[in-house]
Design a protein around this motif. Sequence first.
Motif, PDB file in Angstrom:
ATOM      1  N   LEU A  89       0.832  -1.205   0.000  1.00  0.00           N
ATOM      2  CA  LEU A  89       0.000   0.000   0.000  1.00  0.00           C
ATOM      3  C   LEU A  89       0.866   1.254   0.000  1.00  0.00           C
ATOM      4  O   LEU A  89       0.624   2.186  -0.772  1.00  0.00           O
ATOM      5  CB  LEU A  89      -0.935  -0.007   1.215  1.00  0.00           C
ATOM      6  N   ALA A  90       1.905   1.274   0.837  1.00  0.00           N
ATOM      7  CA  ALA A  90       2.800   2.434   0.893  1.00  0.00           C
ATOM      8  C   ALA A  90       3.507   2.638  -0.444  1.00  0.00           C
ATOM      9  O   ALA A  90       3.660   3.782  -0.900  1.00  0.00           O
ATOM     10  CB  ALA A  90       3.818   2.254   2.013  1.00  0.00           C
ATOM     11  N   HIS A 127       2.403   1.895  -3.427  1.00  0.00           N
ATOM     12  CA  HIS A 127       1.455   2.461  -4.382  1.00  0.00           C
ATOM     13  C   HIS A 127       1.195   3.931  -4.096  1.00  0.00           C
ATOM     14  O   HIS A 127       1.101   4.745  -5.022  1.00  0.00           O
ATOM     15  CB  HIS A 127       0.139   1.668  -4.371  1.00  0.00           C
ATOM     16  N   VAL A 128       1.066   4.296  -2.831  1.00  0.00           N
ATOM     17  CA  VAL A 128       0.830   5.691  -2.472  1.00  0.00           C
ATOM     18  C   VAL A 128       2.023   6.547  -2.877  1.00  0.00           C
ATOM     19  O   VAL A 128       1.869   7.621  -3.470  1.00  0.00           O
ATOM     20  CB  VAL A 128       0.526   5.833  -0.958  1.00  0.00           C
ATOM     21  N   VAL A 129       3.239   6.082  -2.586  1.00  0.00           N
ATOM     22  CA  VAL A 129       4.439   6.824  -2.974  1.00  0.00           C
ATOM     23  C   VAL A 129       4.508   6.943  -4.496  1.00  0.00           C
ATOM     24  O   VAL A 129       4.855   8.002  -5.029  1.00  0.00           O
ATOM     25  CB  VAL A 129       5.712   6.154  -2.413  1.00  0.00           C
ATOM     26  N   LEU A 135       2.163   7.254  -6.555  1.00  0.00           N
ATOM     27  CA  LEU A 135       1.229   8.289  -7.029  1.00  0.00           C
ATOM     28  C   LEU A 135       1.832   9.683  -6.944  1.00  0.00           C
ATOM     29  O   LEU A 135       1.434  10.589  -7.676  1.00  0.00           O
ATOM     30  CB  LEU A 135      -0.068   8.246  -6.219  1.00  0.00           C
ATOM     31  N   PHE A 136       2.800   9.885  -6.053  1.00  0.00           N
ATOM     32  CA  PHE A 136       3.355  11.208  -5.834  1.00  0.00           C
ATOM     33  C   PHE A 136       4.696  11.436  -6.518  1.00  0.00           C
ATOM     34  O   PHE A 136       5.253  12.525  -6.429  1.00  0.00           O
ATOM     35  CB  PHE A 136       3.482  11.482  -4.330  1.00  0.00           C
TER      36      PHE A 136
END
Length: 61
Positions: free
Chosen positions: A26-27, A29-31, A33-34
């Motif tokens: 999850l982390a 994927h979030v990273v 995105l940015f």
Amino acid sequence: MTTLPCGASCRTSASNAFHCGSLFVLAGHVVGLFVPVSWTDSIGIGEQPADPDRPGQKTEV
């Protein structure tokens, strides 16, 4: 009652490993995105799929 080959401590370890792995995914994927597209393009990771006939070649868009 049947006995499983893995004791309670093994199940706890497996559960912790599963949840930690899920958090890392999850982390990541979030990273992802940015991260700006210009950063990935500059190191050769583009949105175009790799050409299997030319390994290691960068595809120009």
